[in-house]
Design an enzyme around this catalytic site. Structure first.
Site, mmCIF file in Angstrom:
data_model
loop_
_atom_site.group_PDB
_atom_site.id
_atom_site.type_symbol
_atom_site.label_atom_id
_atom_site.label_comp_id
_atom_site.label_asym_id
_atom_site.label_seq_id
_atom_site.Cartn_x
_atom_site.Cartn_y
_atom_site.Cartn_z
ATOM 1 N NE ARG A 58 -3.653 2.590 2.694
ATOM 2 C CZ ARG A 58 -3.957 2.737 3.841
ATOM 3 N NH1 ARG A 58 -2.735 2.419 4.791
ATOM 4 N NH2 ARG A 58 -5.175 3.827 3.496
ATOM 5 C CG HIS A 62 -1.361 5.043 -0.313
ATOM 6 N ND1 HIS A 62 -1.673 5.822 0.821
ATOM 7 C CD2 HIS A 62 -1.770 4.417 -0.980
ATOM 8 C CE1 HIS A 62 -2.861 5.630 1.002
ATOM 9 N NE2 HIS A 62 -3.068 4.129 0.180
ATOM 10 C CG ASP A 63 6.390 6.867 -2.684
ATOM 11 O OD1 ASP A 63 6.559 7.930 -2.985
ATOM 12 O OD2 ASP A 63 7.195 6.159 -3.860
ATOM 13 C CB VAL A 66 1.656 11.936 -3.937
ATOM 14 C CG1 VAL A 66 1.374 12.953 -3.746
ATOM 15 C CG2 VAL A 66 0.234 11.193 -3.161
ATOM 16 C CG ASP A 70 8.979 11.303 -5.628
ATOM 17 O OD1 ASP A 70 7.644 10.404 -5.312
ATOM 18 O OD2 ASP A 70 8.755 12.429 -5.980
ATOM 19 C CB SER A 72 7.386 12.696 -2.522
ATOM 20 O OG SER A 72 6.506 11.469 -3.137
ATOM 21 C CG ASN A 90 -0.359 9.058 2.614
ATOM 22 O OD1 ASN A 90 -0.951 7.677 2.180
ATOM 23 N ND2 ASN A 90 0.054 10.013 2.035
ATOM 24 C CG HIS A 188 -8.084 -3.722 -1.214
ATOM 25 N ND1 HIS A 188 -9.032 -3.095 -2.372
ATOM 26 C CD2 HIS A 188 -7.197 -2.985 -1.825
ATOM 27 C CE1 HIS A 188 -9.341 -1.150 -1.898
ATOM 28 N NE2 HIS A 188 -7.860 -1.277 -1.640
ATOM 29 C CB SER A 244 -8.377 -16.255 2.087
ATOM 30 O OG SER A 244 -8.655 -15.906 0.862
ATOM 31 C CG ASP A 249 -6.956 -16.312 -1.609
ATOM 32 O OD1 ASP A 249 -7.077 -14.924 -2.118
ATOM 33 O OD2 ASP A 249 -7.004 -16.887 -1.354
#
Length: 323
Positions: A58, A62-63, A66, A70, A72, A90, A188, A244, A249
């Site tokens: 995740r 998220h990096d 934005v 890099d 950030s 975040n 997810h 699970s 999976d």
């Protein structure tokens, strides 16, 4: 030959050079043990904390959404600008100390060579691989950004309340298509969420104390009884793929087809006829098909707006820019 044509050719040339700088084995001469250091640390520690794999994956997502991939997201706030870390999307990120430890090990081996951005990308891949998930290629050569802005994170990271139109627009702005959207959402399958991220679907969907009709009523009742017992619970954790959630999976997609995705953004994937059809096809295919397609989308995501060449820097400390 016009000046405009020459300028376009020059720009295309610069872009191709930037892409060429991101390659496999980028550190083979400058820090040949770098990728092995990452993998060995991940292999040693993730099995003892498998839920961290989802968190690190995740963080990578998220990096990249934005300012590109890099690192950030790792920067601390300055006296003038609140960093991405402090932005609402975040606040639940974790694993920063994990990245810092790997960075320190690599700095001992070859100071000032390997970027924090590459470390995030490698750690995300290796963490998923170690828990039995897919392998994907991670070309390296990313450099670290100099700016981290909380507002940019809020404006660029897709929200769990997004509908299909908002999701496709968000992904398209990063060069990702609808196929990438539903494949990357498959992460997810090992994710978890706080109740507060979706409790409006249980308690106040339209502001009238109602429940989201798109959510399976039996599943919603179970969540309210056993997990999210009060609205806006900020502490209780719910698995995105109950049963699970530690296994990479197809369970997440099977739940979507039963209307049991936690987020509105999960449920949104089945509101588009073509995407729903693709999910149905994926669920009926061997797991290896999902692994292969997820891997391709992850490699594509890892190339979003990367800094290469002389752009950015190689941070000595992932949390602060070099002085």
């Amino acid at each position: 030959m016009s000046i405009k044509f020459l300028l376009i050719c020059s720009l295309l040339g610069l872009l191709s050079v930037a892409q060429a700088d991101l390659k496999f084995g980028f550190y083979v001469k400058t820090c040949p043990k770098a990728e092995n250091i990452v993998f060995q640390y991940v292999r040693e520690h993730i099995p003892h904390a498998p839920s961290l794999a989802a968190a690190l994956l995740r963080m990578h997502f998220h990096d990249c959404f934005v300012r590109g991939c890099d690192a950030s997201v790792l920067l601390n706030s300055t006296s003038k600008i609140p960093a991405e870390k402090t932005s609402p999307p975040n606040l639940s990120l974790r694993g920063f100390d994990f990245i810092d430890k790997i960075k320190s090990l690599i700095e001992e081996e070859c100071p000032g060579v390997v970027s924090c951005a590459d470390i995030i990308s490698l750690v995300a891949r290796d963490s998923v691989l170690v828990i039995g998930g897919p392998f994907w290629n991670v070309p390296t050569g990313r450099r670290d950004g100099l700016i981290s802005n909380a507002t940019e994170a809020l404006n660029n990271i897709p929200a769990p309340t997004f509908n299909f139109t908002a999701l496709t627009k968000s992904f398209a702005s990063k060069g990702l298509d609808v196929t990438d959207l539903f494949l990357l959402s498959g992460a997810h399958t090992i994710g978890v969420s706080h109740c507060s991220s979706f409790s409006n679907r249980l308690y106040n969907f339209t502001g009238k104390g109602d429940q989201d009709p798109a959510l399976d009523p039996f599943y919603a009742a179970n969540l309210k009884k056993n997990k999210c017992k009060v609205p806006n619970d900020n502490t209780t954790i719910v698995e995105m793929d109950p049963g699970s959630f530690k296994t990479f999976d197809l369970g997440y997609y099977k739940l979507l087809l039963k209307r049991r995705g936690l987020f509105q953004s999960d449920a949104a994937l089945t509101t588009d006829v073509v995407t729903k059809s693709s999910i149905i096809k994926l669920v009926s295919s061997p797991l290896e098909v999902f692994f292969k397609e997820f891997a391709m989308s992850m490699e594509k995501m890892g190339r979003i707006e990367v800094l290469t060449g002389s752009s950015g820097e190689i941070r000595k400390n992932c949390a602060v820019v070099n002085s």
